[in-house]
Scaffold this active site. Structure first.
Site, PDB file in Angstrom:
ATOM      1  CG  ASP A  17     -78.366   2.798  43.885  1.00 43.92           C
ATOM      2  OD1 ASP A  17     -78.982   1.976  43.254  1.00 43.92           O
ATOM      3  OD2 ASP A  17     -77.444   3.337  43.191  1.00 43.92           O
ATOM      4  CE1 TYR A  25     -80.408  -4.560  47.835  1.00 44.27           C
ATOM      5  CE2 TYR A  25     -78.781  -3.182  48.831  1.00 44.27           C
ATOM      6  CZ  TYR A  25     -79.099  -4.313  48.468  1.00 44.27           C
ATOM      7  OH  TYR A  25     -78.600  -5.553  48.613  1.00 44.27           O
ATOM      8  CB  SER A  42     -58.249 -28.165  33.052  1.00 46.08           C
ATOM      9  OG  SER A  42     -57.058 -29.108  32.260  1.00 46.08           O
ATOM     10  CG  LEU A  43     -62.916 -28.249  29.942  1.00 39.96           C
ATOM     11  CD1 LEU A  43     -63.674 -26.993  29.431  1.00 39.96           C
ATOM     12  CD2 LEU A  43     -63.806 -29.504  30.140  1.00 39.96           C
ATOM     13  CD  GLU A 103     -71.702 -24.981  29.979  1.00 33.85           C
ATOM     14  OE1 GLU A 103     -72.913 -25.328  29.701  1.00 33.85           O
ATOM     15  OE2 GLU A 103     -71.060 -25.042  30.914  1.00 33.85           O
ATOM     16  CE  LYS A 131     -61.768 -23.037  28.237  1.00 35.52           C
ATOM     17  NZ  LYS A 131     -60.991 -22.027  29.024  1.00 35.52           N
ATOM     18  CG  ASP A 157     -60.149 -15.505  29.460  1.00 34.17           C
ATOM     19  OD1 ASP A 157     -59.660 -16.210  30.354  1.00 34.17           O
ATOM     20  OD2 ASP A 157     -59.672 -14.981  28.462  1.00 34.17           O
ATOM     21  CD  GLU A 190     -63.653 -19.365  34.710  1.00 36.62           C
ATOM     22  OE1 GLU A 190     -63.905 -20.540  35.059  1.00 36.62           O
ATOM     23  OE2 GLU A 190     -62.573 -19.063  34.263  1.00 36.62           O
ATOM     24  CE1 TYR A 248     -67.294 -24.238  35.241  1.00 35.89           C
ATOM     25  CE2 TYR A 248     -67.252 -21.824  34.545  1.00 35.89           C
ATOM     26  CZ  TYR A 248     -66.662 -22.903  34.937  1.00 35.89           C
ATOM     27  OH  TYR A 248     -65.459 -22.793  35.488  1.00 35.89           O
ATOM     28  CE  LYS A 303     -58.477 -21.664  24.716  1.00 33.40           C
ATOM     29  NZ  LYS A 303     -57.580 -21.972  25.668  1.00 33.40           N
ATOM     30  CB  CYS A 334     -37.425  16.920  23.084  1.00 28.64           C
ATOM     31  SG  CYS A 334     -39.094  17.123  21.980  1.00 28.64           S
ATOM     32  CB  CYS A 374     -37.465  20.971  20.473  1.00 26.95           C
ATOM     33  SG  CYS A 374     -37.686  20.613  21.927  1.00 26.95           S
ATOM     34  CB  CYS A 380     -40.345  17.965  25.816  1.00 27.73           C
ATOM     35  SG  CYS A 380     -39.711  19.429  24.809  1.00 27.73           S
ATOM     36  CB  CYS A 398     -41.508  21.422  21.932  1.00 28.84           C
ATOM     37  SG  CYS A 398     -41.467  19.863  21.273  1.00 28.84           S
TER      38      CYS A 398
HETATM   39  S1  IVH Z   1     -66.546 -26.968  32.666  1.00 27.70           S
HETATM   40  C1  IVH Z   1     -64.873 -31.164  34.147  1.00 27.70           C
HETATM   41  N1  IVH Z   1     -67.612 -25.035  31.671  1.00 27.70           N
HETATM   42  O1  IVH Z   1     -62.201 -23.648  31.599  1.00 27.70           O
HETATM   43  C2  IVH Z   1     -65.022 -29.721  33.483  1.00 27.70           C
HETATM   44  N2  IVH Z   1     -65.298 -24.948  32.412  1.00 27.70           N
HETATM   45  O2  IVH Z   1     -59.781 -25.796  31.137  1.00 27.70           O
HETATM   46  C3  IVH Z   1     -64.975 -28.737  34.238  1.00 27.70           C
HETATM   47  N3  IVH Z   1     -64.441 -22.645  32.040  1.00 27.70           N
HETATM   48  O3  IVH Z   1     -60.783 -24.259  34.585  1.00 27.70           O
HETATM   49  C4  IVH Z   1     -64.941 -27.373  33.509  1.00 27.70           C
HETATM   50  N4  IVH Z   1     -66.374 -21.633  31.330  1.00 27.70           N
HETATM   51  O4  IVH Z   1     -62.365 -22.621  34.624  1.00 27.70           O
HETATM   52  C5  IVH Z   1     -66.598 -25.513  32.390  1.00 27.70           C
HETATM   53  N5  IVH Z   1     -68.978 -23.157  30.746  1.00 27.70           N
HETATM   54  C6  IVH Z   1     -67.797 -23.660  31.175  1.00 27.70           C
HETATM   55  C7  IVH Z   1     -66.464 -23.080  31.351  1.00 27.70           C
HETATM   56  C8  IVH Z   1     -65.088 -23.681  32.039  1.00 27.70           C
HETATM   57  C9  IVH Z   1     -64.830 -21.519  31.643  1.00 27.70           C
HETATM   58  C10 IVH Z   1     -62.977 -22.705  32.573  1.00 27.70           C
HETATM   59  C11 IVH Z   1     -62.772 -23.406  33.891  1.00 27.70           C
HETATM   60  C12 IVH Z   1     -61.848 -24.467  33.566  1.00 27.70           C
HETATM   61  C13 IVH Z   1     -61.327 -24.303  32.345  1.00 27.70           C
HETATM   62  C14 IVH Z   1     -60.889 -25.464  31.705  1.00 27.70           C
END
Ligand code: IVH
Length: 701
Positions: free
Chosen positions: A54, A57, A103-104, A134, A136, A138, A195, A247, A344, A438, A441, A456, A461
Site C-alpha cells: 500500500d 502504491y 430483464s430476463l 454464468e 446471476k 445479485d 452488476e 457480463y 433461479k 424485565c 426479575c 434491565c 438479575c
Molecule cells: S444478462 C438481455 N447476465 O439479472 C440480458 N444479467 O433480470 C441482460 N444479472 O437486471 C441481462 N447477472 O442486472 C445478465 N450474468 C448476468 C447477470 C445478469 C445478474 C441481472 C441483471 C438484470 C437481471 C435480469
C-alpha cells in the site's frame, strides 16, 4: 490484459519509479505513472495478485498528484487521480440507455430449462445451439458507455429505458477502467452491462468496521451496493468496497456508426473474453460453454451446491445462446430476450407468520425481542425464530403479531426480517407492546437517550448473571471445554454457581455434580480439565470474558498487548487509556467505568485467588512460533503426555490449526492408544500423516 513483455516492462518501470528515477520531461513521467498505477490497479482488483504494498502504491499516486498539481495541463480525464472529482454531484440526472435494458425470463427447475431449449430448437429449425452459462449476480445493474475509448457515462438500470446518471460514482470503482482500448477492435462507441456487487468478505468487514464505529450496519450487500452507487459524495462510494462484473454488451458501433454486435462481435463467450482482455472484471473463470441442455442443468446444479462458498452473492445462473447471429434470429419479446433465461436458485427469501415474541435478557441487561415464526424452509434450513434487535426495529418494519413477514438469508449471514407483507396487516393482527419490566426479575426497564435498547439495570438479575457466565466460558472468550450454555444454566439452577468466579470452585464439588442426571466420571474429568486449562488462557480472552462494553475480540487483543497485568487497567485514567494505541473515547470511558466498579475488582481478585493468571506468563502467552503455520491437526484416541486442551494450546501457540474431523484438509492425525474410526478414515487419505504424541512433541521442539 497485459502481455508477458508488457508485464516485465511495467515491473521494471515500477522499480525505477519507486527508486526515484529521474525524468527531464514531465509529460513522460505523467504518462509512465499513469501506466504503472493502472497496471497495479489491474493486478490488485482484477488479478488479486498485488506485487507492491500500500505504501508503495500511495507513493506512486502521490508522485502523480504532485506532478499534476505542478502541470495542470497534463491532467488527463483517464488519470487515476481523476477517479474522484472534486465536486459533489447535484441532483440525479436521468439518461436514456442506448438500447433498453430489458430483464430476463425466469426458470426454476430442469423441466423449465428443457422447455426453454425446446422453444429455441423450434425457432432455430433444429440448428445446433451452444449455451454460455454464468452466475446471476445479485447486486445493482449498471450500464457503462465508452466513446473513443473513454468512459463517458455510467447509469443505473432505472426503468430499463432511462436510468440515473451515476458517472461520478462509477469512476471511483477501480474495476471499471476509465479508458479501454476498444478502438483497436474497430469499436468507437460501446455500451456495456454489468452488476455492481460487494464481495461477501468485504461486506462482512464493512459491517464489522461500522459496528466498531457505532454506525448502523447494513442488512445485505445488494441494497448496500445499490445505495452506495447513488451517494452524492463519490468519496463515500469509494469506501464501500464495490466491484463491477461486466457480463453483456448492449450496443457497439464502429467509426462509421455501423453496428458490430452480431457482426465482428459474434460470440458472447469471446465478447466477455475481449472485455476481460481490455481490463474489465468479468465472470471470466465462472462462465462455461455447454453443448446440451443437460450440460446446462448439471452446471447450474453444481453452482447451486457451491453457492455459499462463492465470495459473491448470486441468486441463480444466466443461460445465454452463445452465437449472436442465433440471438438476433430469435429476438426478444417486449419484456425479455428469447435467447436467454435466468435459472433461479431456491429462494433465500420466504414469507411466514409472526406467531409470538420472546424477550431475552442479555448479559448487559439489554432486552432483545426474538420473533417466533411459523417454521419455514429457507435456502436449506428451517427458520422458526429470528432476532428483531430492538423496539425501533419492530416499529420501523411495521411488525404486528400474526402478520406475515419476509425472512431473508444471504451468504452465511444469519436470517433476518426484511419486511412485512402489508396486505396481511388486517384485523387479525395485533399491535406489539414492548414490555416495561424485565422478563426475568420484573424490575422496571430503562432506555437511555441515544440508546436503542431497553435495559434491565438490576445488578442481581439472574438472567444477566447467567448470560455473563455463558459469555465468559464461550468460544470467543475463555473457551472452556465441557462447559457450555446448557450446563451453565443447569449449574445455576442447582445453585452450583452464582457468579463467574464460582466456575473455579466446581472442581471441589465432584460429588454434587456426579449426583446430577447424566453426569459421569468422564464428563466430570473433562469439565475439570477444561477449567484447569482456562486458568492460563491469553489475557485478551479474560478481557473479552469480562464483557466490558465495546471490548470485543479485536479490541481485547490490542489492549492485552499493552498491559502486563489486567490490574494495569485499574490504575489508568480515561486520559491515560486514550493514549494507548487504537483506543477511542468510548472504549476508554467504558474500560474506566468497568475498573472503577468495586464488584468488578472483587470478581478479578476472586479469579486470581482461584488460580486464574491475570498477568502474562509463559503458559498464557499467545502464539510463540510459526513452526506449525499452515498445518492442521486432529488428536484422537487416549492421550497420555498431555490433555486435549493442552494439545490444542500447543498447536495454536505454534501457529497451527485444530480440525474437528478427518478430511483431505488435515495434515496430521495424532493418534493415541485405542484410536478408532478417525484413524481408519485417515489411513485412507494418502496426504494425511499419522503420528503419535512423541512425534508431535518433536514437531514443536
Ligand atoms: S444478462 C438481455 N447476465 O439479472 C440480458 N444479467 O433480470 C441482460 N444479472 O437486471 C441481462 N447477472 O442486472 C445478465 N450474468 C448476468 C447477470 C445478469 C445478474 C441481472 C441483471 C438484470 C437481471 C435480469
Amino acid at each position: 490484459m497485459y502481455t508477458k513483455t508488457q508485464i516485465q516492462e511495467l515491473d521494471t518501470l515500477t522499480t525505477d519509479l519507486l527508486s526515484g528515477k529521474m525524468y527531464f520531461d514531465a509529460a513522460e513521467k505523467t504518462s509512465d505513472l499513469i501506466a504503472v498505477i493502472r497496471y497495479h490497479d489491474w493486478k490488485y482488483y482484477l488479478q488479486s495478485t498485488p506485487s507492491i504494498n500500500d505504501q508503495q502504491y500511495d507513493f506512486l499516486f502521490k508522485e502523480l498528484k504532485k506532478i499534476e498539481t505542478e502541470h495542470p495541463n497534463l491532467v488527463r480525464d483517464d488519470s487515476p487521480t481523476q477517479r474522484i472529482g472534486l465536486a459533489l454531484s447535484t441532483d440525479a440526472k436521468t439518461v436514456a440507455h442506448s438500447v433498453p435494458m430489458i430483464s430476463l425470463d425466469n426458470s426454476y427447475n430442469a423441466d423449465d430449462l428443457k422447455e426453454f431449449d425446446e422453444r429455441l430448437q423450434k425457432l432455430l429449425n433444429g440448428e445446433a445451439i451452444q449455451y454460455c452459462v454464468e452466475p446471476k449476480f445479485d447486486g445493482s445493474s449498471i450500464a457503462l458507455l465508452y466513446e473513443n475509448d473513454k468512459l463517458v457515462r455510467a447509469a443505473t438500470r432505472g426503468n430499463g429505458v432511462e436510468g440515473e446518471d451515476i458517472t461520478h460514482n462509477a469512476r471511483v470503482l477501480k474495476s471499471i477502467p476509465l479508458q479501454a482500448n476498444f478502438s483497436k477492435r474497430g469499436i468507437s462507441k460501446i455500451e456495456l452491462r454489468g452488476e455492481v456487487v460487494i464481495a461477501n468478505d468485504v461486506f462482512k468487514k464493512l459491517n464489522e468496521d461500522r459496528a466498531k464505529e457505532n454506525l448502523k450496519t447494513f442488512q445485505n450487500s445488494r441494497n448496500t451496493a445499490s445505495g452506495s452507487l447513488r451517494m452524492k459524495d463519490p468519496s463515500e462510494t469509494a469506501n464501500r468496497g464495490l466491484e463491477a462484473f461486466m457480463y453483456q454488451i448492449g450496443y457497439a458501433v464502429d467509426t462509421n456508426n455501423n453496428n458490430v454486435l452480431g457482426e465482428s462481435l459474434n460470440n458472447h463467450f469471446e465478447n466477455i473474453d475481449m472485455l476481460y482482455t481490455l481490463g474489465f472484471k468479468t465472470p471470466q473463470s465462472e462462465k462455461k460453454i455447454c453443448n446440451s441442455i443437460q450440460e446446462v442443468i448439471d452446471f447450474c446444479n453444481q453452482w447451486e451446491a457451491k453457492r455459499d462458498s462463492y465470495n459473491y452473492e448470486i441468486d441463480g445462473m444466466v443461460i445465454k445462446v452463445n452465437k449472436l447471429t442465433q440471438q438476433n434470429k430469435v429476438g426478444a419479446t417486449g419484456h425479455h430476450p428469447r435467447w436467454a433465461i435466468a435459472y433461479k436458485f431456491k429462494a433465500k427469501k420466504a414469507r411466514t407468520k409472526l406467531l409470538d415474541i420472546e424477550y431475552q435478557v442479555g448479559r448487559t441487561g439489554a432486552i432483545t425481542p426474538v420473533a417466533k415464526l411459523e417454521p419455514v424452509p429457507l435456502a436449506g434450513v428451517t427458520i422458526s425464530s429470528v432476532s428483531l434487535h430492538n423496539e425501533d426495529f419492530i416499529k420501523e418494519k411495521k411488525l404486528r403479531m400474526n402478520a406475515y413477514v419476509y425472512v431473508e438469508r444471504s451468504g452465511d449471514v444469519i436470517p433476518y426480517i426484511s419486511g412485512v407483507d402489508e396486505s396481511s396487516l388486517d384485523e387479525n393482527t395485533q399491535e406489539i407492546i414492548f414490555p416495561k419490566n424485565c422478563p426475568s426479575c420484573n424490575s422496571e426497564l430503562v432506555r437511555e437517550a441515544e440508546e436503542s435498547a431497553w435495559r434491565c439495570i438490576n445488578l442481581e438479575c439472574i438472567a444477566k448473571s447467567e448470560e455473563s457466565i455463558i459469555h465468559f466460558v464461550s468460544k470467543e472468550a475463555m473457551d472452556i471445554d465441557g462447559l457450555g450454555r446448557d450446563i451453565v444454566i443447569r449449574f445455576m439452577k442447582e445453585g452450583l454457581i452464582k457468579q463467574i468466579s464460582d466456575i473455579y470452585l466446581l472442581p471441589n464439588k465432584k460429588e454434587t455434580i456426579l449426583a446430577l442426571d447424566g453426569w459421569k466420571e468422564k464428563s466430570y474429568n473433562n469439565l475439570v480439565d477444561g477449567i484447569e486449562a482456562s486458568k492460563n488462557k491469553a489475557l485478551w480472552r479474560i478481557l473479552v470474558g469480562l464483557g466490558i462494553r465495546h471490548v470485543g475480540v479485536i479490541m481485547a487483543k490490542k489492549l492485552a498487548k499493552q498491559i502486563s497485568s489486567i490490574f494495569d487497567l485499574q490504575a489508568w485514567t480515561t486520559e491515560q487509556l486514550l493514549e494507548l494505541e487504537d483506543i477511542g473515547p468510548k472504549v476508554a470511558e467504558s474500560i474506566h467505568q468497568f475498573f472503577s466498579n468495586e464488584s468488578n475488582i472483587h470478581l478479578l481478585k476472586e479469579l486470581e485467588r482461584n488460580g486464574v493468571a491475570l498477568v502474562h506468563n509463559e503458559l498464557n502467552s499467545e502464539q510463540i512460533a510459526n513452526t506449525l503455520a499452515g498445518k492442521t491437526f486432529l488428536f484422537t484416541g487416549t492421550l497420555t503426555k498431555f490433555t486435549r486442551d493442552k494439545a490444542k494450546e500447543l498447536v495454536e501457540k505454534n501457529g497451527g490449526t485444530i480440525l474437528s474431523g478427518v478430511s483431505a484438509k488435515l495434515s496430521y492425525l495424532v493418534a493415541g492408544a485405542e484410536a478408532g474410526s478417525k484413524l481408519k478414515k485417515a489411513q485412507e487419505i494418502a496426504t494425511i500423516q499419522i503420528i503419535d504424541e512423541d512425534d508431535f512433541l518433536k514437531l514443536i521442539e
